[in-house]
Design a protein around this motif. Structure first.
Motif, PDB file in Angstrom:
ATOM      1  N   LEU A   1     -64.320 -18.010 -60.261  1.00  0.00           N
ATOM      2  CA  LEU A   1     -64.440 -17.188 -61.075  1.00  0.00           C
ATOM      3  C   LEU A   1     -64.232 -15.601 -60.316  1.00  0.00           C
ATOM      4  O   LEU A   1     -63.695 -14.657 -60.547  1.00  0.00           O
ATOM      5  CB  LEU A   1     -65.752 -17.196 -61.796  1.00  0.00           C
TER       6      LEU A   1
ATOM      7  N   GLU B   1     -70.364 -13.235 -67.811  1.00  0.00           N
ATOM      8  CA  GLU B   1     -68.979 -13.638 -67.579  1.00  0.00           C
ATOM      9  C   GLU B   1     -68.830 -14.662 -68.456  1.00  0.00           C
ATOM     10  O   GLU B   1     -69.200 -15.789 -68.361  1.00  0.00           O
ATOM     11  CB  GLU B   1     -68.586 -13.905 -66.184  1.00  0.00           C
TER      12      GLU B   1
ATOM     13  N   HIS C   1     -58.015 -17.702 -77.810  1.00  0.00           N
ATOM     14  CA  HIS C   1     -58.620 -18.021 -76.341  1.00  0.00           C
ATOM     15  C   HIS C   1     -58.274 -17.344 -75.121  1.00  0.00           C
ATOM     16  O   HIS C   1     -58.933 -17.140 -74.220  1.00  0.00           O
ATOM     17  CB  HIS C   1     -58.679 -19.607 -76.187  1.00  0.00           C
TER      18      HIS C   1
ATOM     19  N   SER D   1     -66.162 -16.723 -69.244  1.00  0.00           N
ATOM     20  CA  SER D   1     -65.346 -18.086 -68.929  1.00  0.00           C
ATOM     21  C   SER D   1     -66.179 -18.791 -67.664  1.00  0.00           C
ATOM     22  O   SER D   1     -65.733 -19.968 -67.298  1.00  0.00           O
ATOM     23  CB  SER D   1     -63.957 -17.268 -68.242  1.00  0.00           C
ATOM     24  N   TYR D   2     -67.361 -18.414 -67.231  1.00  0.00           N
ATOM     25  CA  TYR D   2     -68.135 -19.062 -66.338  1.00  0.00           C
ATOM     26  C   TYR D   2     -68.398 -20.391 -66.520  1.00  0.00           C
ATOM     27  O   TYR D   2     -68.078 -21.316 -66.049  1.00  0.00           O
ATOM     28  CB  TYR D   2     -69.502 -18.549 -66.016  1.00  0.00           C
TER      29      TYR D   2
ATOM     30  N   ARG E   1     -56.144 -24.974 -76.986  1.00  0.00           N
ATOM     31  CA  ARG E   1     -56.370 -25.189 -75.516  1.00  0.00           C
ATOM     32  C   ARG E   1     -56.027 -26.605 -75.026  1.00  0.00           C
ATOM     33  O   ARG E   1     -54.998 -26.799 -74.099  1.00  0.00           O
ATOM     34  CB  ARG E   1     -57.513 -24.801 -74.924  1.00  0.00           C
TER      35      ARG E   1
ATOM     36  N   GLN F   1     -65.314 -15.199 -76.878  1.00  0.00           N
ATOM     37  CA  GLN F   1     -66.264 -14.751 -75.654  1.00  0.00           C
ATOM     38  C   GLN F   1     -67.589 -14.578 -75.826  1.00  0.00           C
ATOM     39  O   GLN F   1     -68.130 -14.262 -75.179  1.00  0.00           O
ATOM     40  CB  GLN F   1     -65.389 -14.160 -74.548  1.00  0.00           C
TER      41      GLN F   1
ATOM     42  N   ASN G   1     -66.692 -22.430 -68.534  1.00  0.00           N
ATOM     43  CA  ASN G   1     -65.568 -23.219 -68.624  1.00  0.00           C
ATOM     44  C   ASN G   1     -65.285 -23.572 -67.003  1.00  0.00           C
ATOM     45  O   ASN G   1     -64.853 -24.661 -66.944  1.00  0.00           O
ATOM     46  CB  ASN G   1     -64.372 -22.489 -69.136  1.00  0.00           C
ATOM     47  N   GLU G   2     -65.231 -22.600 -66.139  1.00  0.00           N
ATOM     48  CA  GLU G   2     -65.210 -22.778 -64.741  1.00  0.00           C
ATOM     49  C   GLU G   2     -66.199 -23.842 -64.330  1.00  0.00           C
ATOM     50  O   GLU G   2     -65.729 -24.760 -63.706  1.00  0.00           O
ATOM     51  CB  GLU G   2     -65.212 -21.576 -63.941  1.00  0.00           C
TER      52      GLU G   2
END
Lengths: 325, 445, 634
Positions: C521, C604, B83, C606-607, A234, B314, C609-610
């Protein structure tokens, strides 16, 4: 249907970072080493520039590491407590392109060597080898700040790679790097945002971008590699995509990390299904190094001579493709 | 192009009737977008919706199965980088058997490979395939090996046999086994026909993109849909580029002839070199790797790498909840408690080890969540930890009566003590990296 | 033999018995009260200041308290021993007089731009009737005659009568020649007589609109026939002593009897507010017939004495989403014996009726073209995006920093709070205090201003750490560490330096980061970006004025056209008020709740990361904040 190769060009370019300085440049190294400069993903010669090959450093110690795998010790037994000699051996016998001097022994709980002692060891290594060097510290803020200040001072002009600063402790060491003209590793724990934030903080204090190498904190195979791998991909994708604060070459520590894990230490008798211990130690470091090379690593600090040999050979072979075309 | 939840919502009835089992049309749309539901679950979906969503859901890379009852599934990948979503079907690891090998040892080799398994973070890792190469003059040896494999193994089989007569005999043998045929040369109409008639998938080999695309189209036209692509490359660097180009063409350019899983035959100078290349191709899009010999250390390394690359980035990896010995603990050794998120476990066990002491590490079931997340989700709290410690009968295994808990959850210590009469709780440092110094400065037992 | 004394603490009304010589601080600890002393009870930090209301006491001298405060009865709990029965006020938790936007003013101004209906048509009505006394000719029962008269005024088939009404009916209709007032409660087409009074008795009936927050509780006392707000009352939620956030409360409730304790505490809090409001309006609590209550799911669970633990445990399912009408006597609320209580509907574990009610005060559900975002930045942050077709919602654990808790210098938007602040180019601070007294601390809006000013002027870096070189003249050190001086002790209310520490700053950054990352998000889940949003409605306990510009500078709100933002204050309370006024709003809020799709951020991936991206000023991605970038570059 005629096939057309789908090329992707990137707006960004990874910063070129040079480590070491020759006499002409104010140092004593026989040559310098440059990493970075690419405009495409690793080994994608068909769609971008890769002016520099990834390089391999090997590591020497200011004190014999407490848990050094027996399989590695066999290679270094005679020199493990003599960092200058060990450095020479790494260069001459195993082909190290840089030497990292790990100053773990200055940690107050691991020997508490003084800044002066550390500086002395670094000077000895600089004398015994002519290639650029890396100086690797630890996370005891107060002590490492003192040690790095001293080491930066006594190596003024050598353009060492000072490894590392972190978000909660960057100002002192970064200032020393500016003052004595060294390059710096910005280390953050496996997170794209944190990596970017530290780079911003460094450039906000006018630290030159072409002197930053990023360490996204390696996890070794089986111990966090799944996170590191994607974080590196990334970072690289964002950097190539034009995010200047993520466009720095990346350093990893497959040697140190692999030597710590159980897989490098336990015998076949205890874990028959894990196979030959000798092979396993090298394999672990190879798989970690190669997969992270594919994810974007450009500077690898490695331990196992076999692993160094094969990884180095594979990097050159891949670059033959570039040079051949 | 994948549709967003809002795009899909616009195609739905917007009645919030709940007949699909989800309270609102928006919630259903989001499940559709995440491919966690099928449009058929909505009894009121319009024809327009069915058409639009149908087109969007066709996989850009075909799923191919090799083997009978426990078939290996490869392909059906949707992203270039894990990712972006995840890699779905992990690389199959094949062991090569050759007709030129010592016959007497073949059976024991097959059995050894068949029986080899190793556990890592709760997953049982095994090889997936036999890659059987006919490289001698004796025709019946090939069939003999097939027979041995079929009798002693449930793994899928890839046949590498330039002698078409022998190949046909072998395929007749493996009628219900869904084998794969590895083509060393360009596939002829006859080869394609053979694959079709025997319900086998076909590994196409070519030396250029155009040639491979042409073969792929030809096979598809002839009705063979289960293809695997092998673009033979002169070195590893080229192979890496080619793999990337083919995957990208399939995913981003919707170039159908390359919409299949990839295969690469690794040429290496020694085992270290082999591993380096295998690692590279495992990361970069190979769906099958063939190992020339059985080497547990090599397999364990590759399995671990495969597990790392193919886990859903994830979803956290979990370790088995139980008591792990660190060093050589005695009943008097200190007891640390943590969660079963793999990274947490590895870091904590590593730091305890670094501190030089022996200890028991009690790993509680937090469904793979880290300490703070698990605490917030009510999975790492006094009552639950106490129940776990009682369930595993820790009291009978150790003499110590003190539990060391992570500093981040100091607030659970009272609860834990209340739920575990006779035990005392010690609150440790917050960060694992401080364990070595914590161990030095605090009385642990 | 040590003598025992009783110490009673207000506003919690907790009493403990301790031996003589115990410090008040230890007594407070024994009573499980959240009184802290960061200096470790050395008498230097001044955090544990208390006020002795009755009883004799002697304190050791401490420089942390001014002579004037000592004269007023203030003392440091750690420096004062118990040698008498004492009544003690914890000023940190004393009654609040939060500045609240008046509901009627708000709706007069916004009535054409809200989803709810601003009309006065409450479910409880008082009706004057003349019920002729019974005669031999007219020998229908009292109730029948009453019903007959009632139907002359309002035609309905379905009319019921409460038992308590029957008991006094005979007496009332025979007095005053049958001139009576009845109070009826309507539910759909059905009416229930819930009170009957002689006509000469007071005709006015009253209702309550109440917002039960995790940190503060606010209430309007409303005259139901006119909709007029007679008085407003606010206080801390007395459950605070059992934990500052929702999760701690749920944990606390898991011990035997503790759910009951939490329930009692919130009922007591509300009852105290009712007392205060009725006293000031000079009315009787018996004339309060209805209440509309909103609050997050946990608070409503505790208010109704329902087990809250399943809110926290996967799959995060609460006991109820829609609550039936509840009788005031079942909860022990100080209202009429037959008082009706309505709690708005919840959508999920962490999106409660405070949000569904709050949406009534925004145009979110009116328009099918425009897409709006509603943000309630309380202890828990909740967000809703959508329009009349669809609504998506989520919650995040923001922390109480903007409500004035969780930072050393923070306080609710009440008297003595700095609500606006700027730093001049010469380094001087200018600020405005609510009610103009000496500053006690900063409320949410003041903290937003302070953080933005520190950042824009370069006193802190983007990570929220002091730039020592720039800030050195204003950096002071106390026992909690180094802080930036906001006001010197001799000018502050408590007589000690008012400072903000790096820890406070990182607390604020975490809070704004949680809110912003939940926003991005939620939009990602909907397939939207910030620029697709036509309007933002921001609610919360910041105070009366939230500076939008500064909210953007710190990255709490996205960098968009400023006229898209609307700060609406305590919309939970305003929504409860709308529901109290008209039953149509109750129906609407139920419709809204059914339309909402709840996204669980806990699951969630990707939380995180946000979130880490948002833990920077204004954000790791400066490109998201072009106007801030421009300011910093110039």
């Amino acid at each position: 249907m005629n096939f057309e190769i789908p090329k992707e060009t990137n707006p960004g370019k990874i910063v070129e970072v040079t480590i070491g300085a020759t006499a002409k440049q104010g140092g004593t190294r026989s040559h310098t080493i440059t990493i970075g400069g690419s405009t495409a993903l690793p080994f994608h010669f068909f769609e971008g520039e890769h002016p520099h090959q990834p390089v391999i450093a090997m590591e020497v110690f200011d004190k014999v590491p407490a848990k050094y795998p027996a399989s590695l010790m066999d290679y270094y037994r005679d020199v493990i407590d003599k960092p200058a000699d060990m450095a020479k051996k790494c260069v001459e016998e195993y082909g190290a392109e840089l030497i990292s001097v790990r100053l773990e022994g200055t940690h107050p709980e691991k020997g508490n060597k003084s800044a002066e002692e550390a500086a002395e060891i670094v000077k000895q290594v600089l004398e015994s080898v002519s290639i650029p060097i890396i100086i690797t510290g630890h996370s005891h803020f107060e002590k490492i700040n003192e040690v790095m200040k001293k080491v930066c001072e006594v190596t003024e002009g050598e353009n060492c790679l000072i490894n590392y600063v972190e978000t909660d402790n960057y100002k002192t060491i970064a200032a020393a790097c500016i003052a004595y003209n060294h390059t710096l590793v910005a280390q953050t724990p496996i997170d794209v945002n944190l990596a970017k934030q530290l780079n911003i903080l460094l450039t906000d204090m006018n630290f030159p971008a072409e002197k930053i190498v990023v360490d996204p904190l390696t996890g070794t195979l089986g111990y966090g590699l799944e996170y590191t791998y994607s974080i590196m991909e990334r970072i690289l994708n964002d950097g190539l995509g034009g995010d200047k604060m993520l466009a720095f070459p990346m350093l990893i520590n497959p040697g140190y990390e692999s030597s710590k894990v159980k897989e490098a230490r336990v015998s076949r008798e205890d874990y028959p299904e894990w196979g030959d211990q000798e092979l396993r130690g090298a394999y672990w470091e190879i798989a970690t190094s190669v997969s992270l090379l594919a994810a974007g690593a450009e500077l690898l600090i490695m331990y196992h001579p076999k692993a160094v040999e094969v990884v180095k050979k594979n990097i050159s072979e891949m670059f033959d493709l570039k040079n051949g075309d | 192009m994948p549709l967003s939840g809002l795009d899909i919502f616009k195609l739905l009835p917007k009645t919030n009737c709940g007949d699909c089992g989800v309270p609102t049309c928006m919630a259903f749309a989001m499940k559709l977008a995440q491919k966690k539901a099928e449009l058929s679950e909505c009894p009121h979906a319009s024809e327009e919706a069915k058409e639009t969503l149908g087109a969007a859901s066709e996989p850009p890379i075909r799923l191919v199965r090799i083997g009978g009852a426990h078939a290996l599934e490869i392909g059906n990948e949707t992203v270039m980088f894990r990712h972006e979503k995840t890699f779905f079907h992990q690389t199959g690891i094949a062991l090569q058997l050759r007709t030129s090998e010592n016959k007497e040892q073949l059976l024991s080799k097959i059995k050894e490979i068949e029986n080899y398994k190793v556990e890592r973070v709760g997953e049982e890792l095994k090889t997936d395939l036999f890659f059987i190469s006919h490289n001698s003059e004796e025709k019946d040896v090939f069939l003999k090996i097939l027979q041995l494999v079929k009798e002693n193994s449930t793994k899928g089989i890839i046949l590498d046999c330039p002698d078409k007569e022998v190949l046909k005999a072998g395929l007749d043998w493996l009628r219900d086994e869904q084998p794969a045929i590895f083509m060393q040369e360009e596939a002829t109409d006859k080869d394609i026909e053979l694959a079709k008639n025997h319900n086998a998938s076909l590994v196409l080999t070519a030396h250029s993109f155009d040639e491979l695309a042409r073969q792929s189209e030809k096979a598809k036209e002839a009705g063979v849909n289960d293809l695997i692509l092998n673009l033979a490359s002169k070195d590893a660097g080229l192979q890496l580029q080619n793999n990337t180009i083919m995957r990208r063409s399939a995913l981003k350019k919707n170039f159908k002839p390359f919409g299949y899983p990839l295969f690469a035959f690794i040429q290496a100078k020694n085992e270290f070199d082999f591993l380096a290349k295998a690692s590279l191709f495992l990361c970069k899009y190979d769906s099958i790797i063939v190992l020339p010999q059985f080497d547990e250390a090599m397999l364990y390394t590759l399995f671990t790498l495969r597990q790392n690359i193919y886990t859903d980035p994830q979803k956290p990896i979990q370790v088995d909840p139980k008591v792990y010995p660190i060093g050589e603990p005695t009943p008097e050794s200190p007891i640390f408690v943590t969660t079963n998120f793999s990274l947490t476990y590895f870091i904590v066990s590593g730091e305890i080890e670094n501190s030089g002491i022996s200890a028991h590490l009690v790993v509680c079931d937090t469904e793979g969540q880290s300490v703070l997340t698990a605490w917030a989700a009510e999975k790492f709290v006094g009552e639950k930890i106490a129940k776990f410690i009682k369930d595993i009968k820790l009291e009978q295994q150790v003499k110590t009566r003190k539990l060391i808990i992570p500093g981040f959850v100091s607030q659970i210590s009272g609860d834990l003590e209340e739920n575990l009469p006779g035990w005392e709780v010690i609150v440790a440092c917050q960060e694992a990296s401080d364990i070595p110094s914590f161990v030095k400065n605090v009385k642990l037992t | 033999m040590n003598k025992k004394y009783k110490v009673k603490f207000f506003p919690f009304e907790s009493t403990v018995s301790v031996s003589s010589g115990t410090s008040i601080l230890d007594a407070a600890k024994k009573a499980n009260l959240p009184l802290k002393a960061t200096c470790g009870a050395k008498g230097t930090c001044g955090d544990c200041v208390i006020r002795v209301l009755s009883g004799t006491y002697q304190s050791k001298h401490s420089a942390a308290l001014s002579e004037e405060l000592i004269r007023q009865g203030y003392a440091l709990a750690c420096q004062t021993e118990v040698n008498d029965n004492l009544t003690i006020q914890l000023p940190q938790f004393q009654e609040l007089s939060i500045k609240i936007v008046s509901g009627s003013e708000f709706f007069e101004e916004h009535k054409n731009n809200i989803s709810g209906i601003y009309e006065i048509n409450p479910v409880v009505k008082s009706i004057s009737l003349r019920v002729p006394p019974p005669t031999l000719e007219d020998s229908y029962s009292d109730l029948k005659r009453l019903e007959r008269e009632f139907r002359k005024k309002l035609s309905t088939e379905d009319l019921n009568c409460e038992y308590s009404v029957l008991r006094k009916l005979a007496h009332v209709v025979r007095e005053e020649k049958g001139e009576i007032t009845i109070v009826v409660f309507r539910s759909g087409q059905s009416w229930t007589i819930i009170d009957v009074k002689e006509a000469k008795a007071a005709k006015n009936i009253y209702g309550l609109a109440c917002d039960i927050g995790t940190t503060t509780v606010v209430l309007y006392l409303v005259e139901l026939t006119s909709g007029k707000i007679l008085s407003t009352a606010s206080s801390y939620n007395q459950q605070l002593k059992c934990g500052e956030d929702i999760i701690s409360r749920i944990n606390y409730a898991q011990k035997p009897d503790r759910l009951q304790e939490l329930h009692n505490l919130i009922v007591m809090t509300v009852n105290n507010l009712i007392d205060k409001a009725t006293r000031s309006a000079k009315i009787s609590t018996a004339d309060i017939y209805s209440a509309s209550v909103s609050g997050n799911t946990t608070m409503i669970h505790l208010f109704l004495n329902l087990e809250p633990r399943y809110i926290r445990e996967e799959p995060y399912v609460p006991t109820f989403n829609q609550v039936p009408i509840i009788l005031s006597r079942d909860l022990g609320l100080k209202m009429n014996y037959e008082g009706r209580i309505y709690c708005g509907p919840a959508v999920g574990s962490y999106v409660g009726s405070d949000i569904t009610a709050g949406l009534l005060c925004t145009p979110l559900v009116r328009d099918s073209k425009k897409i709006s975002l509603f943000i309630d930045a309380g202890t828990n942050g909740e967000l809703v995006v959508g329009n009349s077709d669809w609504l998506m919602t989520c919650a995040c654990s923001a922390g109480p920093a903007f409500e004035g808790s969780g930072t050393k210098c923070g306080m609710p938007a009440t008297e003595g709070a700095i609500e606006q602040l700027i730093i001049e180019n010469n380094g001087e601070l200018e600020y405005k205090v609510i009610n103009g007294s000496k500053p006690k601390g900063l409320c949410g809006s003041g903290l937003v201003d302070l953080l933005a000013e520190l950042f824009i002027h370069g006193y802190i870096d983007r990570h929220g750490k002091f730039n020592v070189e720039k800030a050195k003249d204003r950096l002071v050190e106390d026992e909690t560490g180094i802080g930036f001086l906001i006001e010197k002790g001799n000018n502050s209310y408590w007589g000690k330096d008012l400072i903000i520490t790096e820890k406070d700053i990182s607390n604020l950054i975490r809070t704004k980061g949680a809110v912003f990352s939940a926003c991005s998000l939620l939009l990602k889940n909907a397939g939207l970006t910030f620029d697709k949003i036509d309007a933002f409605y921001i609610a919360g306990g910041f105070g009366q004025h939230l500076n939008i510009e500064n909210s953007i500078r710190i990255g709490l709100l996205p960098d968009l056209e400023r006229n898209k933002f609307h700060y609406i204050g305590n919309s939970s309370l305003l929504g409860a008020y709308l529901i109290l006024l008209s039953d149509k709003n109750r129906e609407m809020v139920n419709e809204i709740s059914k339309k909402m799709t709840y996204i669980e951020l806990n699951t969630e991936p990707s939380y995180m990361n946000e979130y880490t991206g948002a833990l920077f000023l204004p954000h790791t991605e400066m490109e998201l904040f072009p106007s801030v970038k421009q300011i910093l570059n110039s």
